[in-house]
Design an enzyme around this catalytic site. Structure first.
Site, PDB file in Angstrom:
ATOM      1  N   ASP A  64       0.852  -1.181   0.000  1.00  0.00           N
ATOM      2  CA  ASP A  64       0.000   0.000   0.000  1.00  0.00           C
ATOM      3  C   ASP A  64       0.895   1.241   0.000  1.00  0.00           C
ATOM      4  OD1 ASP A  64      -2.194   1.670   0.075  1.00  0.00           O
ATOM      5  OD2 ASP A  64      -3.175   0.591   1.682  1.00  0.00           O
ATOM      6  N   TRP A  65       0.261   2.394  -0.091  1.00  0.00           N
ATOM      7  CA  TRP A  65       0.955   3.675  -0.248  1.00  0.00           C
ATOM      8  C   TRP A  65       1.929   3.908   0.918  1.00  0.00           C
ATOM      9  CZ3 TRP A  65      -0.591   7.955  -3.681  1.00  0.00           C
ATOM     10  CH2 TRP A  65       0.070   9.143  -3.421  1.00  0.00           C
TER      11      TRP A  65
END
Length: 330
Positions: free
Chosen positions: A106-107
Site C-alpha cells: 500500500d501507499w
C-alpha cells in the site's frame, strides 16, 4: 459473492482479450478491517482461527475468481507489519493458496516499517519487504534506493528480485502492455465518457437510493407547502460535500444545500445560516441559527463531519456529532 463480482467486473472473463478491462487488486491483505479501536493502520490482534473463519474467505474467493494482484495492509498481523510478514505473504498467500500474481504494497507501507518499530532505516525496510514477497513498492523509495546495494552486497538473494520482476513482466504481457503501453488510454474516448450524461444519471440514482429516511412522522416531507424554511448548521452553506475520496471532484462546482433548496423553493423561502466547519460554532453563530429557527415554519439541520474526519486514516474515536452540533440540536 461481492469479492467475486468485483473481480469479474474489473477483469472480465479474460483480461488479456476483453476491451476496457483492468487487473483487479484485492486489498488490504489481511484483516485490515479489524484494527484495534477501529483506527486505520492500528494493530490487529486475533487468533488464527478467527482470522481464517471470518476474514480470509473473502480474499480467497477473489483469488479463486482469478484476481491478478494483492495489496498488503498497513496494519500488523501477529505483531508483524503485513508488508514484512513472510508467514502471511509467502507461507499462506503464495504457498498454501498458490497465488503467483503480483503483490504490491500500500501507499508508503514499506517505509512505514520504521514507525512500526521493526526496521531501523529504508535499507532494512527494503530487505524485509522483498523477503516477504512484495513485488512492487508503492510511493516510498526503499526499493529504488537500496535493492541493488542489498543484492550486490549479498544481503538479498538475487532470485527474490528475479521472481518479483518475472511476475510483473507476466502481468504486463497478459495486459498487452508490451504491444501497446497506453492500452485504452484514449483521450477522445475519455472526453466522451468521463462525466457523460449516462454516468451522471447513474451516479444521481445511486445517491438518491443511498439516502436514508429514518422516519417521516405526519408526512413532514416533502417540504412542498412550507412558507419559510430555516436551514441551519455547519453545512448549510458549505461546499465540503464531496467526501474524503473524491480526488477528481471540484469543490467550486459543488451545489451547496442552501443553493439547491433555494433553486427549488425560491430565495425568499429559505434562510440559511452556517458556520466555519463541523467543529467551529461560535456563540454569535449559534444565536443567529436559533433566531432563524424561531422565525421559520420548518427547521432543516445541516449537520455532520468535515471531509477530513472520515475516510482512510481519518478515523474519529467517538461516533458523536462534532463540536457544538449536539447543543444546537437540543
Amino acid at each position: 459473492r461481492s469479492a467475486r463480482a468485483f473481480v469479474r467486473g474489473y477483469q472480465g472473463k479474460d483480461v488479456s482479450k476483453e476491451p476496457y478491462k483492468i487487473a483487479a487488486c484485492i486489498k488490504h491483505f489481511a484483516a485490515y478491517g479489524a484494527a484495534e479501536g477501529g483506527r486505520d493502520y492500528n494493530t490487529v490482534d486475533m487468533s488464527e482461527w478467527m482470522r481464517r473463519e471470518y476474514y480470509m474467505p473473502s480474499y480467497r474467493a477473489a483469488l479463486e475468481e482469478g484476481c491478478e494482484m494483492v495489496m498488503t495492509a498497513f496494519n500488523t498481523v501477529d505483531g508483524i507489519p503485513a508488508t514484512a510478514n513472510r508467514k502471511l505473504m509467502r507461507d499462506l498467500l503464495r504457498g498454501e493458496w498458490g497465488f503467483d500474481g503480483v503483490l504490491i504494497s500500500d501507499w508508503g507501507a514499506v517505509k512505514e516499517m520504521i514507525p512500526h518499530g521493526v526496521a531501523e532505516d529504508e535499507k532494512e525496510c527494503a530487505r524485509k519487504a522483498i523477503e516477504a514477497g512484495v513485488d512492487i513498492e508503492m510511493m516510498s523509495p526503499c526499493y529504488p534506493h537500496h535493492l541493488q546495494e542489498l543484492v550486490e552486497g549479498g544481503d538479498v538473494d538475487i532470485r527474490l528480485l528475479d521472481e518479483g520482476v518475472m511476475r510483473i513482466l507476466k502481468l504486463k504481457r497478459k495486459l498487452g502492455l508490451f504491444e501497446n503501453p497506453h492500452r485504452y488510454a484514449d483521450s477522445a474516448v475519455e472526453r466522451e465518457v468521463l462525466l457523460s450524461g449516462e454516468h451522471r444519471a447513474a451516479a444521481h440514482e445511486a445517491a438518491l437510493k443511498s439516502c436514508v429516511l429514518l422516519q417521516n412522522e405526519g408526512k413532514t416531507l416533502p417540504l412542498a407547502n412550507v412558507a419559510k424554511v430555516a436551514l441551519i448548521g455547519p453545512f448549510a452553506n458549505s461546499d465540503d460535500l464531496l467526501g474524503p475520496w473524491s480526488c477528481m471532484g471540484k469543490r467550486e462546482e459543488v451545489v451547496t444545500l442552501a443553493d439547491g433548496m433555494r433553486g427549488i423553493a425560491g430565495s425568499s423561502a429559505v434562510t440559511a445560516v452556517g458556520c466555519g466547519g463541523a467543529e467551529r460554532l461560535s456563540d454569535e453563530e449559534l444565536a443567529a441559527m436559533l433566531d432563524a429557527a424561531r422565525s421559520a415554519d420548518v427547521v432543516v439541520l445541516a449537520l455532520g463531519e468535515d471531509s477530513e474526519m472520515s475516510g482512510e486514516a481519518g478515523c474519529r474515536s467517538k461516533l458523536t456529532l462534532p463540536g457544538r452540533q449536539l447543543e444546537l440540536v437540543r
